[in-house]
Design an enzyme around this catalytic site. Structure first.
Site, short mmCIF file in Angstrom:
data_model
loop_
_atom_site.label_atom_id
_atom_site.label_comp_id
_atom_site.label_asym_id
_atom_site.label_seq_id
_atom_site.Cartn_x
_atom_site.Cartn_y
_atom_site.Cartn_z
N ASN A 1 -12.28 70.64 36.90
CA ASN A 1 -11.85 69.60 35.89
C ASN A 1 -13.07 69.53 35.08
O ASN A 1 -14.26 69.33 35.54
CB ASN A 1 -11.64 68.35 36.80
CG ASN A 1 -11.54 67.39 35.72
OD1 ASN A 1 -11.29 67.45 34.38
ND2 ASN A 1 -11.56 66.05 36.27
N LYS B 1 -13.46 68.07 32.44
CA LYS B 1 -13.57 66.61 31.71
C LYS B 1 -13.81 66.85 30.23
O LYS B 1 -13.35 67.88 29.80
CB LYS B 1 -14.78 65.79 32.43
CG LYS B 1 -14.14 65.67 33.77
CD LYS B 1 -15.18 64.83 34.65
CE LYS B 1 -14.85 64.74 36.22
NZ LYS B 1 -15.64 63.78 36.99
N HIS C 1 -6.46 60.63 37.33
CA HIS C 1 -7.93 60.57 37.73
C HIS C 1 -8.75 59.20 37.68
O HIS C 1 -8.32 58.36 36.71
CB HIS C 1 -8.73 61.62 36.90
CG HIS C 1 -9.98 61.90 37.34
ND1 HIS C 1 -11.20 61.07 36.96
CD2 HIS C 1 -10.47 62.92 37.88
CE1 HIS C 1 -12.27 61.75 37.40
NE2 HIS C 1 -11.62 62.80 37.94
N GLU D 1 -11.34 58.29 36.33
CA GLU D 1 -11.61 57.96 35.13
C GLU D 1 -10.38 57.59 33.98
O GLU D 1 -10.66 56.43 33.23
CB GLU D 1 -12.50 59.30 34.26
CG GLU D 1 -13.73 59.53 35.18
CD GLU D 1 -14.27 60.72 35.42
OE1 GLU D 1 -13.77 61.79 34.43
OE2 GLU D 1 -15.10 61.11 35.91
N GLU E 1 -10.20 61.78 45.77
CA GLU E 1 -11.49 61.69 45.24
C GLU E 1 -12.21 60.19 45.28
O GLU E 1 -11.76 59.49 44.50
CB GLU E 1 -11.56 62.14 43.79
CG GLU E 1 -11.03 63.39 43.58
CD GLU E 1 -11.33 63.81 42.03
OE1 GLU E 1 -11.84 64.82 41.98
OE2 GLU E 1 -11.20 63.38 40.98
N GLY F 1 -19.53 62.54 40.40
CA GLY F 1 -20.66 62.78 39.55
C GLY F 1 -21.77 61.90 39.91
O GLY F 1 -22.77 62.16 39.15
N SER G 1 -18.55 65.47 43.86
CA SER G 1 -19.64 66.16 43.88
C SER G 1 -19.84 67.51 45.01
O SER G 1 -20.58 67.70 45.85
CB SER G 1 -20.95 65.20 44.68
OG SER G 1 -21.16 64.24 43.71
P1 13P Z 1 -17.86 65.79 40.18
O1 13P Z 1 -17.78 67.24 40.93
O2 13P Z 1 -18.69 66.19 39.00
O3 13P Z 1 -18.43 64.84 41.06
O4 13P Z 1 -16.46 65.31 39.54
C1 13P Z 1 -15.42 65.28 40.58
C2 13P Z 1 -14.31 65.17 40.01
O5 13P Z 1 -14.07 64.14 39.28
C3 13P Z 1 -13.20 65.97 39.52
O6 13P Z 1 -12.06 65.75 39.22
#
Ligand code: 13P
Length: 264
Positions: free
Chosen positions: A10, A12, A104, A106, A176, A182, A222
């Protein structure tokens, strides 16, 4: 139960078309001749889908490389019309998109997507025969407040409302934990396995044991080359949804290599 692990990048809001091109060239050269027992998926920003589609369509056709599937990071719950800034599922289909990430954290926290909107998007995706990667997960405050199971059960029950068993079987769940996204803080493999087993138990309540056992549940938050093997060794973890560490071809490849060898 034989569930094929699925490793999805992903990206983003990272990588326009030219960076996508650089990544794919490098990644395909690393992938050449490899045959991992898993699915590999890349979810770029919308504007990079044409470039990715072009490159992978050619590569998948002519190269002796592992096929890579394309995902979108979001879709509209509507068909078409006056929805400024939105992208419909049929538009995505034009670019060989197979999967679409829905819900997601976010999207939930920054763009206010509710379980009802997420449910509508899952339905819309299935109408176009796209496979949802349906994201769920708790915040740190919810976990510390003893709300983990309530939050996951509500997200699953409301997000999957009126979704048929047939459509669920085309859906991937991504667990997640928001506090691990992140942040560099990964759930321990015990925490992740416990949450995944709980998710599967809710799916069992909703759809029965046989169906629940067939659904792939990815872990996200992560994931890195050095923790992929341990996480993927957990019996209810069937792949990963990777943010930051998927932006470099080498680390995405290492996660797949380390994770694939250890999937249940
Ligand atoms: P990270 O791997 O950067 O923690 O992000 C995870 C994520 O949100 C994947 O959709």
């Amino acid at each position: 139960m034989n569930r094929k692990p699925i490793f999805a990048a992903n990206w983003k809001m990272n990588k326009g078309a030219s960076e996508t091109e650089d990544f794919v060239k490098s990644f395909l050269s690393k992938l050449q001749g490899q045959d991992f027992p898993c699915e590999i998926v890349i979810a770029p920003p919308f504007v990079s889908l044409p470039k990715l589609a072009d490159m992978l369509h050619n590569a998948n056709a002519v190269q002796n490389a592992h096929a890579i599937q394309i995902a979108a990071q979001n879709c509209s719950q509507f068909d078409n019309g006056a929805y400024t800034g939105e992208t419909s599922v049929l538009m995505l289909r034009e670019f060989y998109v197979h999967y679409v990430i829905i819900g997601h954290s976010e999207r939930r926290s920054i763009y206010g997507e509710s379980d009802a909107i997420i449910n509508a998007k899952i339905k819309k995706a299935r109408e176009a025969n796209l496979k949802p990667i349906f994201c769920i997960g708790e915040t740190l405050a919810e976990r510390e407040g003893g709300m983990l199971e309530t939050v996951l059960r509500t997200q699953l029950t409301d997000g999957l409302k009126d979704i048929s068993e047939k459509d669920l079987l085309e859906t991937v769940i991504a667990y997640e934990p928001v506090w691990a996204i992140g942040t560099g803080v990964t759930a321990t493999s015990d925490q992740a396995q416990d949450a995944h087993a709980f998710v599967r138990s809710v799916l069992k309540d909703l759809y029965g044991a046989e169906t629940a056992a067939r659904i792939r549940i990815q872990y996200g938050g992560s994931v890195k080359p050095n923790n992929a093997a341990e996480l993927m060794a957990c019996p209810d973890i069937d792949g990963a949804l990777i943010g930051g560490a998927s932006l470099e071809p080498q680390s995405f490849m290492e996660i797949i290599r380390n994770g694939c060898g250890h999937s249940a």
